[in-house]
Design a protein around this motif. Structure first.
Motif, mmCIF file in Angstrom:
data_model
loop_
_atom_site.group_PDB
_atom_site.id
_atom_site.type_symbol
_atom_site.label_atom_id
_atom_site.label_comp_id
_atom_site.label_asym_id
_atom_site.label_seq_id
_atom_site.Cartn_x
_atom_site.Cartn_y
_atom_site.Cartn_z
ATOM 1 N N CYS A 162 -4.899 -8.224 14.967
ATOM 2 C CA CYS A 162 -4.668 -8.771 13.632
ATOM 3 C C CYS A 162 -4.457 -7.678 12.580
ATOM 4 O O CYS A 162 -3.568 -7.779 11.750
ATOM 5 C CB CYS A 162 -5.834 -9.678 13.245
ATOM 6 S SG CYS A 162 -5.518 -10.652 11.776
ATOM 7 N N SER A 175 -1.073 -7.189 10.532
ATOM 8 C CA SER A 175 -1.080 -7.310 9.068
ATOM 9 C C SER A 175 -0.336 -6.158 8.429
ATOM 10 O O SER A 175 0.424 -6.344 7.476
ATOM 11 C CB SER A 175 -2.515 -7.354 8.538
ATOM 12 O OG SER A 175 -3.159 -8.508 8.968
ATOM 13 N N GLU A 176 -0.545 -4.954 8.949
ATOM 14 C CA GLU A 176 0.141 -3.774 8.426
ATOM 15 C C GLU A 176 1.655 -3.901 8.619
ATOM 16 O O GLU A 176 2.434 -3.624 7.709
ATOM 17 C CB GLU A 176 -0.395 -2.520 9.126
ATOM 18 C CG GLU A 176 0.047 -1.236 8.479
ATOM 19 C CD GLU A 176 -0.613 -0.028 9.123
ATOM 20 O OE1 GLU A 176 0.129 0.921 9.434
ATOM 21 O OE2 GLU A 176 -1.841 -0.056 9.308
ATOM 22 N N LEU A 195 3.004 -6.551 6.236
ATOM 23 C CA LEU A 195 3.106 -6.050 4.862
ATOM 24 C C LEU A 195 4.318 -5.146 4.686
ATOM 25 O O LEU A 195 5.001 -5.207 3.658
ATOM 26 C CB LEU A 195 1.818 -5.322 4.463
ATOM 27 C CG LEU A 195 0.610 -6.226 4.215
ATOM 28 C CD1 LEU A 195 -0.648 -5.384 4.001
ATOM 29 C CD2 LEU A 195 0.849 -7.162 3.040
#
Length: 152
Positions: free
Chosen positions: A79, A83-84, A87
């Motif tokens: 996760c 997420s990185e 983004l």
């Protein structure tokens, strides 16, 4: 055993039309589902989740290749790493949107200038004069290499 869903149920749950689901299957964004004895496509809840991710990515303006990459990362990374990556993708998309907004704002300015030019210049047109013969028409006789001469 998880519930098997028909394409209609998957469409309803995911918000993606059945025709689009078949398209996404054809381009490899979702795996080919199993089939019933009668040949109907049968999906699982994981397919619904995947389609919802694709749908949201499309709403954000991402292309199919970007979505494919995003799906691979969503399914292959933990996760925090995902997420990185997400983004970074969102940042790039925002930059592209900002550029399109700037381009469209410039285009609107050109349209406003052309409209003002045509409105002003057409006051000098003789009744019945054809646009192709008119020396004032902004669309036919742009001057200075395509720039408007609004002071004409």
């Amino acid at each position: 055993m998880s519930e098997k869903l028909t394409i209609g149920k998957v469409a309803q749950r995911s918000g993606v039309a059945a025709k689009t689901i078949r398209f996404y299957e054809g381009v490899g964004l979702i795996p080919a589902p199993g089939r019933s004895a009668a040949g109907y496509r049968l999906y699982g809840e994981h397919d619904v989740q995947r389609l919802m991710l694709v749908r949201h990515a499309r709403l954000l303006g991402l292309g199919l290749d970007e979505i494919r990459s995003l799906l691979e990362k969503a399914l292959g990374l933990d996760c925090a790493a995902f997420s990185e990556e997400l983004l970074d993708t969102l940042k790039q998309q925002r930059e592209e949107v900002d550029q399109r907004i700037a381009d469209l704002t410039a285009l609107r300015g050109e349209l406003d200038a052309l409209a003002a030019h045509v409105d002003h210049c057409c006051e000098g047109c003789a009744p019945g004069e054809m646009a192709g013969e008119c020396g004032y028409c902004g669309l036919v006789s742009l001057e200075k290499g395509g720039e408007l001469d609004v002071d004409r």
